[in-house]
Design an enzyme around this catalytic site. Structure first.
Site, mmCIF file in Angstrom:
data_model
loop_
_atom_site.group_PDB
_atom_site.id
_atom_site.type_symbol
_atom_site.label_atom_id
_atom_site.label_comp_id
_atom_site.label_asym_id
_atom_site.label_seq_id
_atom_site.Cartn_x
_atom_site.Cartn_y
_atom_site.Cartn_z
ATOM 1 N N CYS A 82 8.462 -1.974 0.717
ATOM 2 C CA CYS A 82 8.576 -2.101 2.164
ATOM 3 C C CYS A 82 7.379 -2.851 2.720
ATOM 4 C CB CYS A 82 8.620 -0.710 2.786
ATOM 5 S SG CYS A 82 10.237 -0.265 3.346
ATOM 6 N N HIS A 119 -2.201 5.506 -8.051
ATOM 7 C CA HIS A 119 -2.543 4.136 -8.435
ATOM 8 C C HIS A 119 -3.858 3.981 -9.184
ATOM 9 C CE1 HIS A 119 0.810 3.620 -5.882
ATOM 10 N NE2 HIS A 119 0.204 3.313 -4.775
ATOM 11 N N SER A 152 5.632 10.384 1.100
ATOM 12 C CA SER A 152 4.633 9.736 0.247
ATOM 13 C C SER A 152 3.360 9.511 1.056
ATOM 14 C CB SER A 152 5.177 8.391 -0.233
ATOM 15 O OG SER A 152 4.193 7.678 -0.938
ATOM 16 N N CYS A 184 -1.243 -4.108 -0.590
ATOM 17 C CA CYS A 184 -0.044 -3.759 0.175
ATOM 18 C C CYS A 184 0.178 -4.672 1.381
ATOM 19 C CB CYS A 184 -0.179 -2.308 0.633
ATOM 20 S SG CYS A 184 1.141 -1.782 1.735
ATOM 21 N N GLY A 227 3.687 2.017 6.728
ATOM 22 C CA GLY A 227 2.852 2.998 7.412
ATOM 23 C C GLY A 227 2.483 4.184 6.559
ATOM 24 N N SER A 263 0.474 8.526 -3.647
ATOM 25 C CA SER A 263 0.236 7.170 -4.154
ATOM 26 C C SER A 263 -1.121 7.180 -4.839
ATOM 27 C CB SER A 263 0.237 6.167 -2.999
ATOM 28 O OG SER A 263 1.529 6.072 -2.469
ATOM 29 N N ASN A 307 4.978 -5.272 -7.154
ATOM 30 C CA ASN A 307 5.740 -6.368 -6.543
ATOM 31 C C ASN A 307 4.766 -7.349 -5.928
ATOM 32 O OD1 ASN A 307 8.648 -5.983 -6.629
ATOM 33 N ND2 ASN A 307 8.205 -4.073 -5.570
ATOM 34 N N CYS A 319 -0.195 -0.577 9.127
ATOM 35 C CA CYS A 319 -0.860 0.604 8.555
ATOM 36 C C CYS A 319 -2.359 0.403 8.637
ATOM 37 C CB CYS A 319 -0.442 0.793 7.099
ATOM 38 S SG CYS A 319 -1.211 2.249 6.342
ATOM 39 N N GLU A 369 10.874 -1.991 8.845
ATOM 40 C CA GLU A 369 12.013 -2.105 7.940
ATOM 41 C C GLU A 369 12.349 -0.799 7.246
ATOM 42 O OE1 GLU A 369 9.567 -5.181 5.855
ATOM 43 O OE2 GLU A 369 10.563 -4.365 4.101
ATOM 44 N N CYS A 410 -4.760 -0.606 1.994
ATOM 45 C CA CYS A 410 -4.782 -0.716 0.530
ATOM 46 C C CYS A 410 -4.708 -2.205 0.191
ATOM 47 C CB CYS A 410 -3.611 0.040 -0.087
ATOM 48 S SG CYS A 410 -3.661 1.786 0.332
HETATM 49 N N1 SAH Z 1 1.532 4.912 3.069
HETATM 50 C C1 SAH Z 1 2.265 5.704 2.177
HETATM 51 C C2 SAH Z 1 3.745 5.420 2.163
HETATM 52 C C3 SAH Z 1 4.158 3.999 2.272
HETATM 53 S S1 SAH Z 1 3.803 2.926 0.934
HETATM 54 C C4 SAH Z 1 1.693 5.585 0.792
HETATM 55 O O1 SAH Z 1 0.863 4.724 0.573
HETATM 56 O O2 SAH Z 1 2.078 6.395 -0.050
HETATM 57 C C5 SAH Z 1 5.042 3.349 -0.238
HETATM 58 C C6 SAH Z 1 4.648 3.069 -1.671
HETATM 59 O O3 SAH Z 1 4.734 1.660 -1.942
HETATM 60 C C7 SAH Z 1 3.239 3.497 -1.993
HETATM 61 O O4 SAH Z 1 3.204 4.168 -3.226
HETATM 62 C C8 SAH Z 1 2.538 2.166 -2.057
HETATM 63 O O5 SAH Z 1 1.362 2.248 -2.775
HETATM 64 C C9 SAH Z 1 3.591 1.291 -2.676
HETATM 65 N N2 SAH Z 1 3.367 -0.137 -2.554
HETATM 66 C C10 SAH Z 1 2.760 -0.807 -1.565
HETATM 67 N N3 SAH Z 1 2.759 -2.135 -1.822
HETATM 68 C C11 SAH Z 1 3.380 -2.299 -3.006
HETATM 69 C C12 SAH Z 1 3.697 -3.424 -3.810
HETATM 70 N N4 SAH Z 1 3.377 -4.654 -3.433
HETATM 71 N N5 SAH Z 1 4.348 -3.220 -4.986
HETATM 72 C C13 SAH Z 1 4.715 -1.975 -5.356
HETATM 73 N N6 SAH Z 1 4.451 -0.878 -4.646
HETATM 74 C C14 SAH Z 1 3.785 -1.026 -3.483
HETATM 75 FE FE1 SF4 Z 2 -0.749 1.956 4.121
HETATM 76 FE FE2 SF4 Z 2 0.600 3.056 2.077
HETATM 77 FE FE3 SF4 Z 2 0.292 0.379 2.280
HETATM 78 FE FE4 SF4 Z 2 -1.802 1.902 1.683
HETATM 79 S S1 SF4 Z 2 0.054 1.622 0.445
HETATM 80 S S2 SF4 Z 2 -1.776 0.210 3.176
HETATM 81 S S3 SF4 Z 2 -1.410 3.698 2.912
HETATM 82 S S4 SF4 Z 2 1.414 1.679 3.669
#
Ligand code: SAH
Ligand code: SF4
Length: 394
Positions: free
Chosen positions: A376, A259, A234, A128, A202, A257, A333, A121, A93, A125
């Site tokens: 995403c 966190h 990112s 996610c 990803g 990222s 989210n 991915c 997406e 995490c």
């Molecule tokens: N893998 C890379 C880029 C994709 S994730 C990364 O982790 O940076 C893009 C962003 O969305 C990251 O900061 C990730 O931690 C965040 N993210 C993932 N799931 C989320 C959620 N449920 N709510 C808010 N942010 C989220």
């Molecule tokens: Fe992968 Fe980024 Fe999601 Fe972590 S936050 S699982 S690195 S997409």
């Protein structure tokens, strides 16, 4: 049968060599690139100023148009999500965000597009949706490039908004239908997308080579024409690739990222931290910032009871000040099937104010409409669940 390379995975330099082998004059390449990146056609036969024989040569050597719009959510001038079906039927997406979130319906002509780089991915995490399913595969260069082209194509059509519902259609029809609709070619040629964020599904730096080539194409004056400084990558913290990125000729922006500002918190939610703990990550960030002479951003999702306690403010402020980084607070989210919760607005605000008090350059995302604005990975997850439900034996 061999799979043909996609034409949008090729740089102008590579195509130039091909065209020379085929004894084509230089202007033919400019015409082709115009069809691909300005007119954004999806059919070789639409390239009407190319001789038929050249079109046939292209058709037998390259594929065109590798992604199909399966589902679209949200209305024009608000955040929109696009779910794509790839040639192997994988789903990814993209999210299109207007520059001024148009809460009152006024049009916005500048947009940020969030693109995916992998199907799933590998980094897992805990919070996610993309990490839940593991890695299926890397996206090819053209699958990254096409997320931009296909959305600009979609936006240039008159009937583009589908309010909160589904748009199930094969976009291979879209060029001929937009011709029938007598689309204004100036609108077609204008760039809808001014900024790119590589924050979709990803881990971008785990698909490093394809990403770099796709971004070179999207940045090129003959291609997407999006400035490198308008592109943010990112990462969850892949240290060797951050160092490599610092040496690239194109100056992309970097978001980490984070966190969690301590290894204890990060280890709980991000397995990548065990491989590249904070000390190594921050050293790589420092290297990047020095090489590039520009600020990095720390993304910090606020997750209730995990990283939103006020005791986290001091270590986070220390890190941010040391690296002169901006902190972007994002309320979590909620993801179906996961136990993590978004803190209440009061807690979000206290965390934000405490960071401000520590003289950190910080923003808190407060706008509404999170069901669409969700990170995403979630639309894909939901669609896959629905599809498997539909396909499950009764
Ligand atoms: N893998 C890379 C880029 C994709 S994730 C990364 O982790 O940076 C893009 C962003 O969305 C990251 O900061 C990730 O931690 C965040 N993210 C993932 N799931 C989320 C959620 N449920 N709510 C808010 N942010 C989220
Ligand atoms: Fe992968 Fe980024 Fe999601 Fe972590 S936050 S699982 S690195 S997409």
């Amino acid at each position: 049968m061999d799979v043909l390379p996609a034409i949008t995975s090729q740089t102008a330099e590579e195509l130039k060599i091909r065209f020379q082998e085929w004894n084509q004059p230089g202007y033919r390449l400019s015409q082709l690139l115009d069809w691909l990146y300005v007119q954004r056609v999806t059919d070789w036969d639409a390239m009407s100023n190319l001789p038929r024989a050249l079109r046939e040569k292209l058709r037998t050597n390259y594929s065109l148009y590798p992604i199909v719009l399966l589902r679209k959510q949200g209305a024009r001038d608000t955040t929109q999500k696009f779910l794509w079906r790839l040639t192997d039927h994988s789903l990814v997406e993209s999210v299109l965000i207007p520059a001024n979130p148009a809460l009152y319906g006024e049009p916005s002509d500048r947009h940020t597009l969030c693109v995916s780089t992998q199907v799933g991915c590998a980094y897992g995490c805990k919070f996610c949706a993309s990490g839940l399913v593991g890695l299926k595969r890397n996206l090819g260069v053209e699958e990254i490039v096409e997320q931009v082209l296909a959305i600009e194509r979609d936006a240039s059509k008159k009937e583009s908004s589908v309010e909160g519902g589904r748009a199930e259609r094969d976009m291979s029809d879209s060029f001929s239908s937009s011709q029938n609709l007598n689309v204004d070619t100036r609108a077609l040629n204008s760039r809808l997308i001014s900024n790119l964020v590589i924050m979709g599904m990803g881990e971008p730096l785990a698909n490093y080579d394809n990403l770099m080539k796709a971004l070179a194409i999207l940045n090129a004056p003959w291609g997407g024409r999006i400035g490198a400084r308008k592109i943010t990558i990112s990462t969850s913290g892949l240290v060797p690739q951050i160092r490599k990125l610092a040496e690239e000729p194109l100056q992309f922006r970097l978001a980490i990222s984070l966190h969690g500002a301590t290894d204890e918190v990060r280890n709980k939610i991000m397995p990548v931290n065990r491989k590249f703990p904070l000390r190594e990550l921050t050293a790589a960030c420092e290297f990047y910032a020095q090489k590039r002479g520009r600020k990095i951003t720390f993304e910090y999702i606020l997750i209730g009871g995990v990283n939103d306690g006020l005791e986290q403010v001091k270590p986070l402020a220390l890190l941010a000040r040391r690296l002169d980084a901006k902190v972007n607070l994002i309320p979590y989210n909620q993801v179906e099937g996961l136990r993590w919760k978004r803190p209440d607005p009061h807690q979000q605000e206290s965390f934000f104010l405490a960071l401000q008090k520590e003289k950190v350059n910080v923003t808190l995302r407060r706008e509404k409409g999170h069901d669409i604005d969700a990170a995403c990975g979630q639309l894909r997850l939901r669609t896959e669940k629905e599809l498997s439900h539909l396909q499950a034996p009764q």
